[in-house]
Design an enzyme around this catalytic site. Structure first.
Site, PDB file in Angstrom:
ATOM      1  N   HIS A  80       0.688  -1.105   0.110  1.00 33.78           N
ATOM      2  CA  HIS A  80      -0.018   0.105   0.107  1.00 33.78           C
ATOM      3  C   HIS A  80       0.847   1.103  -0.030  1.00 33.78           C
ATOM      4  CE1 HIS A  80      -2.608   3.132   1.442  1.00 33.78           C
ATOM      5  NE2 HIS A  80      -3.605   2.521   0.642  1.00 33.78           N
TER       6      HIS A  80
ATOM      7  N   GLY B 209      -7.259   8.858  -0.150  1.00 30.26           N
ATOM      8  CA  GLY B 209      -7.225   9.424   1.281  1.00 30.26           C
ATOM      9  C   GLY B 209      -7.707  10.930   1.137  1.00 30.26           C
TER      10      GLY B 209
ATOM     11  N   SER C  62     -10.305   7.291  -3.519  1.00 28.47           N
ATOM     12  CA  SER C  62     -11.423   8.219  -3.428  1.00 28.47           C
ATOM     13  C   SER C  62     -12.433   7.462  -4.102  1.00 28.47           C
ATOM     14  CB  SER C  62     -11.057   9.341  -3.729  1.00 28.47           C
ATOM     15  OG  SER C  62     -10.246  10.162  -2.961  1.00 28.47           O
TER      16      SER C  62
ATOM     17  N   GLU D 133      -3.812   1.907  -7.411  1.00 27.98           N
ATOM     18  CA  GLU D 133      -4.218   2.967  -6.689  1.00 27.98           C
ATOM     19  C   GLU D 133      -3.121   4.194  -6.876  1.00 27.98           C
ATOM     20  OE1 GLU D 133      -6.623   1.447  -2.731  1.00 27.98           O
ATOM     21  OE2 GLU D 133      -4.470   1.416  -2.401  1.00 27.98           O
TER      22      GLU D 133
HETATM   23  C1  PEP Z   1      -6.527   3.805  -0.012  1.00 31.67           C
HETATM   24  O1  PEP Z   1      -6.016   4.105   0.935  1.00 31.67           O
HETATM   25  O2  PEP Z   1      -6.138   2.617  -0.421  1.00 31.67           O
HETATM   26  C2  PEP Z   1      -7.976   4.159  -0.329  1.00 31.67           C
HETATM   27  C3  PEP Z   1      -8.385   3.498  -1.475  1.00 31.67           C
HETATM   28  O3  PEP Z   1      -8.700   5.123   0.346  1.00 31.67           O
HETATM   29  P1  PEP Z   1      -9.565   6.029  -0.132  1.00 31.67           P
HETATM   30  O4  PEP Z   1     -10.678   5.181  -0.750  1.00 31.67           O
HETATM   31  O5  PEP Z   1      -9.942   6.545   1.241  1.00 31.67           O
HETATM   32  O6  PEP Z   1      -9.116   7.459  -0.791  1.00 31.67           O
END
Ligand code: PEP
Length: 258
Positions: free
Chosen positions: A97, A175, A215, A169
């Site tokens: 991650h 975030g 997000s 991602e």
């Molecule tokens: C993440 O941190 O892997 C993530 C997808 O977070 P968010 O959906 O809150 O952006």
């Protein structure tokens, strides 16, 4: 459309055991109304893993860990080994991650060792890759992602590769301060990742699930899941309350299977 999709959430460092159990009890109830075409997973914190995997053992929810060391045992204070996760029946291990990469300096070579370790224990590695904003602005997103894939999946046989899942991602989309990615951009990148996987593993590369994360919420979920090479969604904040997660699942279900 009958294709299976993977939908899950990483809780990061947010829930205590009791909070996690309350969430999971509710999700087990919700999951009974969700199509079997949706593979549901949650990735709790280490302290909650044992009690949550007991709670979900009779359900269809898959449980994952947020990280893992590559050695079975040893002098690695603060680490958790694949043997320990195997003992409590963990099925998925999230690896690489962007927060692990950013704050704990994990690199692709470390992640590769962890991928091999997870596979030795029949756990499914969920390998996270993504370019950061500087890489995107410099137009080297694809080169960055190709290198991450190549190193993270180094020396896997085709058979081993068939147990892996990839989560794309983009770091700039994740975030609190994340900017949701344009669906056209996600489509272009996922098509590219699919080609790269086919180059690496031949036909097997066509079937490796490619999840999108960053997000994702109830408003943009349909746009993302409609992309051909998006085989699932990896969700953070928008799935940390069961009411919001249920809304997302219901939307997906209505759109894809009704
Ligand atoms: C993440 O941190 O892997 C993530 C997808 O977070 P968010 O959906 O809150 O952006």
């Amino acid at each position: 459309m009958n294709q299976k999709i993977w939908v899950g959430t990483n809780w990061k460092m947010t829930k205590t055991i009791s909070e996690g159990l309350a969430y999971t009890e509710e999700l087990v109830r919700i999951s009974k109304k969700v199509s079997n075409n949706i593979e549901l997973f949650i990735i709790p914190s280490y302290t909650a893993l044992t009690s949550i995997s007991e709670l979900t053992s009779q359900s269809r929810i898959h449980i994952g860990a947020q990280n893992m060391h590559w050695e079975d045992s040893g002098a690695y204070t603060g680490e958790i080994s694949p043997r320990m996760l195997d003992e409590i029946g963990i099925e998925i291990v999230e690896l690489g991650h962007s927060e692990r990469r950013q704050y704990y300096k994990e690199n692709d070579a470390d992640i590769n060792k962890k991928v091999h370790a997870a596979l030795r224990y029949d756990m499914k590695p969920l390998v996270c890759i993504g370019e950061n904003i500087v890489e995107k602005k410099n137009n080297i997103s694809k080169e960055t992602l190709a290198a991450q894939l190549k190193v993270c999946l180094k020396d896997l046989t085709k058979e081993e590769a068939s147990s892996v899942m990839i989560a794309y991602e983009p770091v700039w989309a994740i975030g609190e301060n994340g900017i949701p990615a344009d669906s056209g951009y996600v489509a272009e990148i996922h098509a590219f990742l699919r080609e790269e996987l086919i180059q690496l593993f031949g036909e097997v590369g066509s079937d490796i699930p490619l999840l999108y994360g960053g997000s994702v919420n109830h408003e943009n979920i349909i746009e993302y899941i409609d992309i051909v090479d998006v085989n699932g969604l990896f969700i953070g904040r928008s799935a940390w309350e069961t009411e919001r997660f249920e809304e997302i699942l219901r939307k997906l279900e209505n759109h894809l299977y009704n």
